[in-house]
Design a protein around this motif. Structure first.
Motif, PDB file in Angstrom:
ATOM      1  N   THR A 155       0.793  -1.239   0.000  1.00 46.66           N
ATOM      2  CA  THR A 155       0.000   0.000   0.000  1.00 46.66           C
ATOM      3  C   THR A 155       0.823   1.286   0.000  1.00 46.66           C
ATOM      4  O   THR A 155       0.343   2.321  -0.447  1.00 46.66           O
ATOM      5  CB  THR A 155      -0.907   0.042   1.251  1.00 46.66           C
ATOM      6  OG1 THR A 155      -0.072  -0.179   2.408  1.00 46.66           O
ATOM      7  CG2 THR A 155      -1.995  -1.011   1.190  1.00 46.66           C
ATOM      8  N   HIS A 156       2.060   1.231   0.536  1.00 48.16           N
ATOM      9  CA  HIS A 156       2.797   2.478   0.790  1.00 48.16           C
ATOM     10  C   HIS A 156       4.219   2.471   0.244  1.00 48.16           C
ATOM     11  O   HIS A 156       4.815   1.424   0.043  1.00 48.16           O
ATOM     12  CB  HIS A 156       2.875   2.750   2.309  1.00 48.16           C
ATOM     13  CG  HIS A 156       1.582   3.199   2.913  1.00 48.16           C
ATOM     14  ND1 HIS A 156       0.582   2.314   3.258  1.00 48.16           N
ATOM     15  CD2 HIS A 156       1.114   4.439   3.221  1.00 48.16           C
ATOM     16  CE1 HIS A 156      -0.444   2.981   3.758  1.00 48.16           C
ATOM     17  NE2 HIS A 156      -0.156   4.275   3.743  1.00 48.16           N
ATOM     18  N   ASP A 463      -0.664   9.511   9.768  1.00 40.61           N
ATOM     19  CA  ASP A 463       0.344   9.843   8.756  1.00 40.61           C
ATOM     20  C   ASP A 463       1.213  11.003   9.200  1.00 40.61           C
ATOM     21  O   ASP A 463       2.404  11.065   8.889  1.00 40.61           O
ATOM     22  CB  ASP A 463      -0.333  10.246   7.437  1.00 40.61           C
ATOM     23  CG  ASP A 463      -1.114   9.106   6.818  1.00 40.61           C
ATOM     24  OD1 ASP A 463      -0.627   7.962   6.900  1.00 40.61           O
ATOM     25  OD2 ASP A 463      -2.194   9.360   6.255  1.00 40.61           O
ATOM     26  N   SER A 475       0.855   6.707   0.696  1.00 41.78           N
ATOM     27  CA  SER A 475       0.249   5.555   0.028  1.00 41.78           C
ATOM     28  C   SER A 475       0.424   5.665  -1.492  1.00 41.78           C
ATOM     29  O   SER A 475       0.536   6.764  -2.047  1.00 41.78           O
ATOM     30  CB  SER A 475      -1.238   5.435   0.388  1.00 41.78           C
ATOM     31  OG  SER A 475      -1.974   6.429  -0.289  1.00 41.78           O
TER      32      SER A 475
END
Ligand SMILES: [Zn+2]
Length: 495
Positions: A155-156, A463, A475
């Motif tokens: 995802t990141h 975040d 992301s």
């Protein structure tokens, strides 16, 4: 008595009716319709995996601007610029990159010029910085992935610069590459400024960009740079993401409070030493916070957000004439919202005697202020002296940078950014806001009608910990959306 009770009851009912009506009528200001951008978009051209890979490579180059005098770091800046040229050949071939900087440092900042079709339109400038802050030595092992690994998981993308601000640089380059591939040419000239020293004040790179534009007689319609995000979960009860497009940034001021005493041996102290005098001055400052409140930019921001709050809170904001005091004290009780309402005052450093048995002649407190746009430096100096009100205490300004001008939340640039945010992310709350730290924008403001601070990435409270901290990440989806946003915005600049 009965009459009084009846009329009190009537007044109460009337007040209740007014507050309810005002609450129901309290809606967010609407964005004016603008002609949509006419360039045909091919969303398939934005490839999230390729973008993630590019950001990963960018993170692996350690462009730490606070270490710029070290040859090893300078080699990283050169490597970054070489890598950028190799990775984005179309942008470099078509948009005439210029390397800018100021002696004694080599020119590490890049200014791209994308000539518009219509020379009568005022140009715009979109900016991002590729320098980063260092990782605090000894904290590397606390990172989930090493800070300069650029690790990509499902995802990141992880690492220093992922959020601040290589993500913006990469998304801008990707957007320009895709647009060039589609044969796009903007209506008005678009400058892309990729700066190298934002984290250390911008006096070499960003300042050189501003000087060049000044020399060329360019007055920009607007600039867009970092300074805020699409925020989710920052304001309790507000479900949609808030695009906080910041129209101003706070200034910065450092003063020394120097209290004078007589010195001498600590075995026979006078009734009040320099330290006591200084302590009294600090207590007075603490007890008299610099006035502020919910008006101007902060008021506009809450007027945009509050209609999305649960009814009970919405009722308060819709009736500030009645509940203003309550709202002010609630907002001032939280450091993050208090910072938006007034100039903050934070004592940060203290010094006194050099030895425990010697009375100090001077006791010094260094106090850092973040200047709200409503206050001037001179007003603040006068305020501090008036509150301290003690001739044994000197108030000496060490550093002062006024707050930025407040840009218009009702100008074409603001509307274009807002529309691009909405067209990329769907319905979001658009709110003008105030950046409490410093950005390159304060320099761009010298050559621009309006300056906006907003990065098109959706961030949560979680975040934000990575911002200048540990486990900085972004992301893959955000990177793709940011690319779409910049594409849409550049294509929209002609309107
Ligand atoms: Zn930054």
């Amino acid at each position: 008595m009965k009459k009084v009770a009846i009329s009190l009851g009537t007044v109460f009912l009337l007040l209740a009716a007014i507050t309810l009506i005002r609450t129901v009528l309290y809606t967010a200001p609407e964005l004016p319709a603008v002609p949509s951008q006419t360039h045909r978009m091919d969303s398939a051209a934005v490839d999230p995996q390729r973008i993630a890979q590019h950001l990963s490579e960018a993170i692996q180059l350690r462009t730490v601007s606070s270490q710029i005098t070290e040859p090893a770091t300078q080699a990283q800046f050169v490597a970054f610029l070489d890598w950028l040229a190799e990775t984005y050949p179309e942008v470099h071939a078509s948009l005439t990159p210029q390397r800018l900087g100021k002696a004694p440092l080599p020119p590490y900042t890049l200014l791209f010029t994308w000539p518009g079709k219509n020379a009568n339109l005022q140009p715009v400038l979109i900016s991002g910085h590729y320098d980063v802050v260092p990782v605090i030595p000894g904290t590397e092992s606390q990172w989930t992935h090493p800070p300069y690994s650029g690790a990509i998981d499902d995802t990141h993308i992880w690492g220093r610069g992922a959020l601040d601000d290589k993500s913006a640089v990469i998304a801008l380059m990707e957007a320009a590459t895709v647009l060039l591939g589609e044969g796009f040419q903007p209506e008005r000239t678009v400058y892309l400024s990729i700066t190298s020293d934002e984290e250390v004040g911008g006096e070499h790179g960003t300042a050189a960009v501003v000087e060049k534009l000044e020399k060329d007689g360019v007055q920009l319609a607007w600039t867009l740079d970092e300074g805020s995000f699409l925020l989710r979960g920052f304001i309790p009860g507000v479900e949609p993401a808030v695009a906080s497009i910041n129209v101003a940034e706070k200034g910065y001021m450092t003063v020394d409070l120097v209290a004078h005493g007589r010195g001498g041996h600590s075995s026979m102290p006078p009734k009040e030493t320099a330290v006591d005098t200084l302590a009294h001055a600090l207590v007075k400052l603490d007890e008299s916070p610099i006035p502020g409140g919910l008006e101007g930019t902060s008021g506009q921001m809450f007027d945009a957000i509050a209609p999305h709050m649960p009814f009970s809170k919405k009722l308060l904001f819709a009736n500030r004439w009645l509940f203003g005091g309550l709202i002010d004290s609630a907002l001032k009780s939280q450091p993050s919202t208090a910072a938006m309402l007034h100039t903050t005052v934070a004592p940060t450093m203290l010094s006194g005697s050099v030895k425990e048995n010697v009375l100090p002649i001077d006791a010094v407190a260094t106090v850092n202020l973040r200047v709200h746009p409503r206050d001037s430096i001179e007003q603040l100096e006068a305020y501090l002296k008036r509150v301290i009100d003690d001739e044994r205490v000197d108030v000496i300004t060490r550093q002062a940078q006024a707050a930025s001008r407040v840009s218009s939340a009702d100008a074409e640039g603001f509307h274009a950014i807002a529309h691009s945010a909405t067209s990329t992310y769907g319905p979001v709350v658009i709110a003008p806001g105030l950046t409490v730290g410093g950005t390159d924008s304060r320099r761009y403001a010298q050559v621009a009608d309006n300056s906006y601070r907003f990065n098109p990435m959706l961030v949560t409270r979680e975040d934000v910990h990575g911002f200048h901290g540990t486990d900085e990440r972004i992301s893959i989806d955000n990177m793709a959306k940011a690319t779409v946003f910049y594409k849409d915005l550049i294509a929209r600049t002609g309107n």
